[in-house]
Design an enzyme around this catalytic site. Structure first.
Site: not given
Ligand code: AMP
Length: 309
Positions: A163, A167-168, A181
């Site tokens: 994936d 976005r990841n 991610d």
């Molecule tokens: P995720 O569940 O990993 O898709 O996270 C959702 C959103 O949270 C992402 O699109 C980022 O904008 C933010 N996010 C996730 N992990 C981080 C991180 N380590 N530092 C800053 N923002 C994060």
């Protein structure tokens, strides 16, 4: 069942972080399993008494969600590299389950690219004030090289991501980019995924023909996705095949059509994309060579860089 599972989680040799050491500050985003928060974490760094972290929460999980959580945590513990987001540990004493990561100040790469594209304006009271500053060629190459480095590492660990997409990836200070991610991001970008009966969501726009047709995923299918990441970078975060619906995308990819060269993309870079999008997995470029070529392009003379920079 849940208590047994909780014990399983506690038994593992991960860094356990105490709930009282985590102070939530604000919401950063929402993933498929729960919210992501900015938090302060105490007793984590040997040199500072507290530091900023990003925490992923898993609220009221059922058993299968807990198992996914455990799998992701185990996996993250074993993946350590400069271009993979740093995982500090878990907090499993009670609900919600929490994973603690390094905080990446500029959030996900897709949002970052859009914010630094030609359409981005800072709005003040609904009025355009100034542009955020467009990314130049050398910055785009720098972003791509770092993701490729993270992927060289994943391939060396025989880890297939499945994936990879902007976005990841996450962006920190000084244009530092990391793959960030590993399977918990399916919600906010749900239009990037295609539901194939039941709960399986597939990122078809990033997938090669063999993954779409036979669900075959490999280091080579990750290379295909990297080609799409390059395309995203050079379009400032456009959705691949944005003009087409999911069924049309499937038809297009399986028939062998590939994405067009983005307007600002140099031929040498488009050649890399085409090398990622060879139909035969074995014919695709390997990620080590891609990383080297991108790195060399990035180091090339500033004059060269200025042409499109
Ligand atoms: P995720 O569940 O990993 O898709 O996270 C959702 C959103 O949270 C992402 O699109 C980022 O904008 C933010 N996010 C996730 N992990 C981080 C991180 N380590 N530092 C800053 N923002 C994060």
């Amino acid at each position: 069942n849940r208590i047994i599972f909780q014990k399983e989680l506690m038994k593992q040799d991960w860094t356990h972080i105490k709930r009282r050491d985590i102070i939530l500050k604000r919401e950063l985003g929402e993933g498929a399993f729960g919210k992501v928060f900015l938090a302060e974490c105490y007793n984590l760094s040997p040199t500072k008494d507290k530091m900023l972290v990003a925490v992923k929460t898993l609220k009221d999980p059922n058993l299968s969600a807990r198992k996914d959580f455990q799998r992701e945590a185990e996996l993250l513990t074993n993946l350590q590299h400069d271009h993979i987001v740093k995982f500090y540990g878990v907090c499993v004493d009670g609900d919600p389950l929490i994973m603690v990561f390094e905080y990446m100040k500029h959030g996900d790469l897709n949002k970052f690219l859009r914010a630094h594209g030609p359409d981005a304006m800072i709005l003040v009271d609904g009025q355009p004030l100034q542009s955020n500053g467009e990314l130049g060629l050398s910055q785009m190459l720098h972003i791509a090289t770092q993701i490729a480095s993270g992927m060289v590492y994943l391939a060396s660990q025989h880890f297939v991501h499945r994936d990879l997409a902007t976005r990841n990836c996450l962006v920190g200070n000084g244009l530092l980019v990391k793959i960030g991610d590993f399977g918990m991001s399916r919600d906010i970008y749900s239009s990037d995924y295609y539901r194939v009966g039941g709960h399986t969501m597939l990122p078809i726009r990033w997938m090669p023909p063999e993954s779409i047709m036979y669900r075959k995923f490999s280091t080579e299918s990750d290379v295909w996705s990297f080609g799409v990441i390059l395309w995203e970078i050079f379009t400032y975060g456009k959705q691949p095949w944005f003009q087409l619906g999911n069924n049309e995308v499937i038809e297009c990819i399986t028939q062998g059509r590939v994405l067009e060269r983005p307007r600002i993309c140099p031929k040498e870079v488009y050649d890399i994309m085409l090398g990622c999008w060879q139909r035969e997995p074995q014919q695709r470029l390997n990620i080590k060579d891609i990383q080297k070529v991108l790195f060399a392009m990035g180091k090339a003379t500033p004059v060269y860089l200025d042409i499109l920079g």
